[in-house]
Write an enzyme that holds these catalytic residues in place. Structure first.
Site, short mmCIF file in Angstrom:
data_model
loop_
_atom_site.label_atom_id
_atom_site.label_comp_id
_atom_site.label_asym_id
_atom_site.label_seq_id
_atom_site.Cartn_x
_atom_site.Cartn_y
_atom_site.Cartn_z
N LYS A 75 4.08 2.40 15.88
CA LYS A 75 5.14 2.20 14.91
C LYS A 75 5.21 3.35 13.91
O LYS A 75 6.29 3.83 13.56
CB LYS A 75 4.92 0.88 14.16
CG LYS A 75 6.00 0.54 13.14
CD LYS A 75 5.68 -0.76 12.42
CE LYS A 75 6.76 -1.11 11.42
NZ LYS A 75 6.44 -2.32 10.64
N GLN A 76 4.05 3.79 13.45
CA GLN A 76 3.98 4.90 12.50
C GLN A 76 2.62 5.56 12.64
O GLN A 76 1.71 5.02 13.26
CB GLN A 76 4.17 4.41 11.08
CG GLN A 76 3.03 3.56 10.54
CD GLN A 76 3.30 3.00 9.17
OE1 GLN A 76 3.89 1.96 9.02
NE2 GLN A 76 2.85 3.70 8.15
N GLU A 112 1.38 -1.13 12.91
CA GLU A 112 1.44 -2.59 13.00
C GLU A 112 1.86 -3.08 14.37
O GLU A 112 1.99 -4.29 14.58
CB GLU A 112 2.39 -3.13 11.93
CG GLU A 112 1.85 -2.92 10.52
CD GLU A 112 2.86 -3.25 9.43
OE1 GLU A 112 2.43 -3.45 8.29
OE2 GLU A 112 4.07 -3.28 9.73
N TRP A 128 0.83 -1.21 0.00
CA TRP A 128 0.00 0.00 0.00
C TRP A 128 0.86 1.25 0.00
O TRP A 128 0.36 2.36 -0.24
CB TRP A 128 -0.94 0.01 1.22
CG TRP A 128 -0.25 0.19 2.53
CD1 TRP A 128 0.50 -0.74 3.20
CD2 TRP A 128 -0.23 1.36 3.36
NE1 TRP A 128 0.97 -0.22 4.38
CE2 TRP A 128 0.54 1.07 4.51
CE3 TRP A 128 -0.79 2.63 3.25
CZ2 TRP A 128 0.76 1.99 5.53
CZ3 TRP A 128 -0.58 3.55 4.28
CH2 TRP A 128 0.19 3.22 5.40
N ASP A 129 2.15 1.09 0.24
CA ASP A 129 3.07 2.23 0.22
C ASP A 129 2.95 3.03 -1.07
O ASP A 129 3.09 4.26 -1.08
CB ASP A 129 4.52 1.75 0.34
CG ASP A 129 4.77 0.84 1.53
OD1 ASP A 129 3.81 0.36 2.13
OD2 ASP A 129 5.94 0.62 1.84
#
Length: 748
Positions: A587-588, A482, A353-354
């Site tokens: 994580k992000q 995640e 999906w990046d």
């Protein structure tokens, strides 16, 4: 932090060879031309620690999914990029001794990735029995002729006695992947001759195509050709000569590489190889190099970002763009952008999906629209695979894969594969983003409307209605963060599901009657979708005035990242997975990712409250994280934070921030430098079809400028201590806003 490369605006350069940094050097000096790519491993055999890797776009292999406990719905196979036949191998002997830099006595080492011209050069002086020979390797993968690899080795005798030189150059199919899934060879050689090798991937049990790769080699040198030795897996050409004192000699190797993706039969491959080789043979090394350099000059002319006052920032930006362009430049709609590109085996070389969330915004700004449209077409052409993925879970519509080569999901971690479904919304957002930015509705009203409709059908089936709350919810998901698995009502996922349904309904009102008939969305479906839009549950805490990442998140022990001892960071390399999942650490960006995507839909107060709460909880152990935070920090006028996040994303691999660059670069996160500067520092937005900027100049910088492609124009933006200057380089006059004031740009 000790750097292994010098800081230089156009070069990734070192004169220091340390075996313990070999893999890092290989990753950071990777080359590619979109069609194929390679790590910066040595041409000659090296008996120390190394990760040789050459990869061909779209060539992959399925391996049986291996899990401890099979669950219904798991993908049958786990797709992986495979190491291609080694076509750059060149070994040499001096006075009968084979040179291996793991054991040889050498000095004056230099390794130079020239980002401006797209070349890799390596040189050193071998001291062998009192005789000194300088060896210089040059290589490039042509952007003018995508199937072409060019190498040149120059031997210069620096001693006062003659040196006997022997060169052995090979096309070698005896290669493996380092990945543990592969413990056997996966190329069967069909034909090998003095100058040609054709190999096919070994059969698989899953019905996916086998790939054939063909390559033909030619040489230019004054050395004497002794023989060509042919084995079951390789062809080796041997050359020899005497290098007199003070003399030099060059050895050129050109290899043409084609695959069955373009030439489906062996006969077609052989015909193409000969035709392309004949074309290449008629040109000199300088001619081939000049055409390649001209291609890179065109790319930099349109996209270069110049930074004055901070060479580290400048190098990071150009490194990001160089490796991004080396991976993908939109020439083939069958290809996409793997998180490691052509620089390593991790993540399998597949599509994530990046692309939609991070690569599309950048390609919109630095290339012609067709490049991004090809990325959208890639997903459209894989709709059949997306249908399959949804049916595997017993759901309607289309579930685009988390990891794929052909549209079929091929990742075997459940919490990623079938919980991280926000990617369906990210793909829908990319369609919107392309349409908003370019003004081109030809995709969204045709192929795009089909993609949106099938994604919406998936969301409508995946939500459930809570009778107790009288709202729609989505349970059992993993968001972009995640470090939180199998949660209920992830804000990012719920928001994207709601937004996708709403956007699809808007597009359905605009499509032609014929397209509406083909889509066959019933009145009952539309009513149901609207009801989901109206009653979607979005977690929110009134006291903190924040959107809650997911149900239960606020019940955790909410200590900030600053409370973690420094020797326990990064936590993914020190803590158990259980420890991470129970922690509050992110994580992000998750909530903040949505706020970045739809930044104009949230008030400054909402943005501030959510950023101030979530940023201290974020460990940024995803390479994708810093860029998003840089944009939001800039929007909030947290300029120092914005610059810090820019530095982290722009130099993520150059400085090996997360201690994980040895196995390849983070290609999709290399969009982060551009995002942080153009959308963050320059405040670029598109409102109702009009481009606008709200720039600031970082304290450490004296000036920055960039060129941006927008609706058939190229606009140059320059920001310095005197303010902001805009210049129309190409295209018709256009109105642009700067700090709320409209300027009309015309050429000259």
């Amino acid at each position: 932090m000790k750097r292994i490369f010098d800081v230089n605006p156009w070069h990734v350069l070192t004169t220091d060879f340390k075996p313990e940094n070999k893999r890092l050097q290989e990753s950071m000096t990777s080359l590619g031309n979109g069609y194929m790519g390679m790590r910066g491993f040595f041409e000659e055999d090296y008996t120390g620690d190394t990760l040789p890797g050459i990869y061909l776009g779209g060539v992959w292999y399925p391996d049986k999914t291996r899990v401890g406990w099979w669950k219904n719905g798991y993908p049958e196979y786990f797709g992986k990029v495979i190491n291609a036949v080694n076509f750059i191998k060149i070994n040499f002997k001096l006075n009968g001794t084979k040179i291996d830099l793991a054991t040889a006595n050498f000095s004056d080492f230099k390794l130079d990735l020239d980002m401006q011209h797209g070349t890799l050069t390596r040189s050193f002086i071998v001291d062998q029995d009192g005789q000194r020979v300088r060896v210089t390797f040059e290589r490039f993968l042509s952007v003018a002729q995508k199937e072409l690899s060019v190498q040149k080795v120059t031997f210069e005798n620096l001693s006062d006695q003659a040196v006997e030189l022997k060169v052995a150059s090979a096309l070698d199919a005896d290669v493996k992947n380092e990945d543990a899934n592969y413990d056997e060879h996966f190329w069967n050689v069909h034909e090998v001759t003095d100058d040609r090798l054709i190999a096919q991937t070994v059969p698989n049990d899953f019905g996916t195509p086998q790939f054939t790769s063909g390559m033909q080699v030619s040489y230019v040198t004054s050395l004497t050709h002794k023989a060509a030795e042919v084995t079951d897996t390789a062809t080796v050409d041997r050359y020899f000569g005497t290098l007199e004192a003070g003399a030099s000699v060059s050895f050129e190797k050109r290899v043409v590489v084609v695959t069955s993706r373009d030439y489906p039969t062996d006969d077609a491959i052989m015909t193409a190889l000969q035709r392309l080789t004949d074309t290449v043979s008629a040109q000199s090394f300088d001619d081939l190099l000049a055409a390649h350099e001209a291609g890179w000059a065109d790319r930099w002319q349109q996209s270069d970002i110049q930074i004055e006052g901070d060479t580290e920032a400048q190098q990071g930006m150009r490194f990001n763009l160089f490796e991004l362009f080396s991976t993908y430049y939109g020439d083939d709609p069958r290809l996409n952008i793997g998180p490691k590109g052509f620089t390593g085996e991790k993540y399998g070389g597949a599509t994530y999906w990046d692309t939609e969330a991070f690569a599309v915004p950048v390609y919109l700004g630095i290339t012609k629209p067709e490049v991004t449209r090809n990325l959208l077409m890639y997903r459209y052409k894989q709709l059949d695979g997306a249908y399959h993925n949804a049916r595997q879970q017993g759901l309607d519509g289309a579930l685009f894969p988390m990891v794929t080569f052909n549209g079929i999901e091929c990742h075997n971690e459940w919490e990623i594969t079938f919980e991280e479904i926000h990617r369906n919304g990210d793909i829908a957002f990319a369609i919107y983003n392309y349409t908003r930015y370019t003004g081109d509705t030809s995709y969204v009203l045709h192929e795009g409307s089909k993609v949106l409709t099938e994604i919406s059908r998936f969301w409508a089936d995946r939500v459930h209605f809570s009778k107790r709350n009288q709202q729609y919810m989505i349970h059992g998901v993993t968001g972009p963060d995640e470090y939180e698995n199998n949660v209920d009502n992830n804000f990012n996922t719920n928001y994207l599901a709601q937004w996708t349904l709403k956007y699809t309904l808007e597009i359905l009102d605009q499509v032609s009657d014929d397209q509406a008939a083909a889509l066959n969305v019933t009145a009952e479906e539309r009513a149901h979708w609207q009801d989901i839009v109206d009653r979607m549950y979005l977690p929110y805490d009134k006291d903190l005035d924040i959107f809650v990442q997911h149900d239960g998140y606020l019940d955790k022990d909410l200590a900030p990242v600053s409370a973690i001892p420094a020797d326990q960071l990064p936590i993914n390399q020190h803590w158990s997975w259980d420890h991470i999942l129970r922690s509050p650490y992110i994580k992000q960006g998750d909530v903040l990712q949505v706020m970045y995507d739809f930044i104009d839909d949230f008030s400054k107060t909402q943005l501030k409250h959510n950023f101030d709460f979530y940023e201290p909880m974020t460990v940024h152990e995803s390479s994708l994280s810093p860029a998003i935070h840089a944009v939001l920090a800039a929007d909030l006028h947290y300029e120092d934070k914005a610059v810090a996040f820019y530095n982290r994303t722009a130099r993520l691999d150059l400085d090996n921030y997360n201690n994980d660059t040895v196995d390849g670069l983070h290609i999709t996160s290399m969009t982060g430098g551009w995002i942080a500067m153009v959308q963050g520092f320059a405040g670029m937005r598109v409102h109702d079809g009009q481009l606008s900027y709200r720039p600031f100049l970082p304290k450490q910088w004296t000036k920055y400028s960039f060129r941006q492609v927008f609706r058939d124009r190229i606009i140059e933006v320059t920001v310095d201590h005197d303010g902001t200057t805009l210049k129309l380089i190409a295209g018709e006059p256009i109105d642009v806003q700067v700090d709320g004031t409209t300027q009309t740009l015309t050429q000259n």
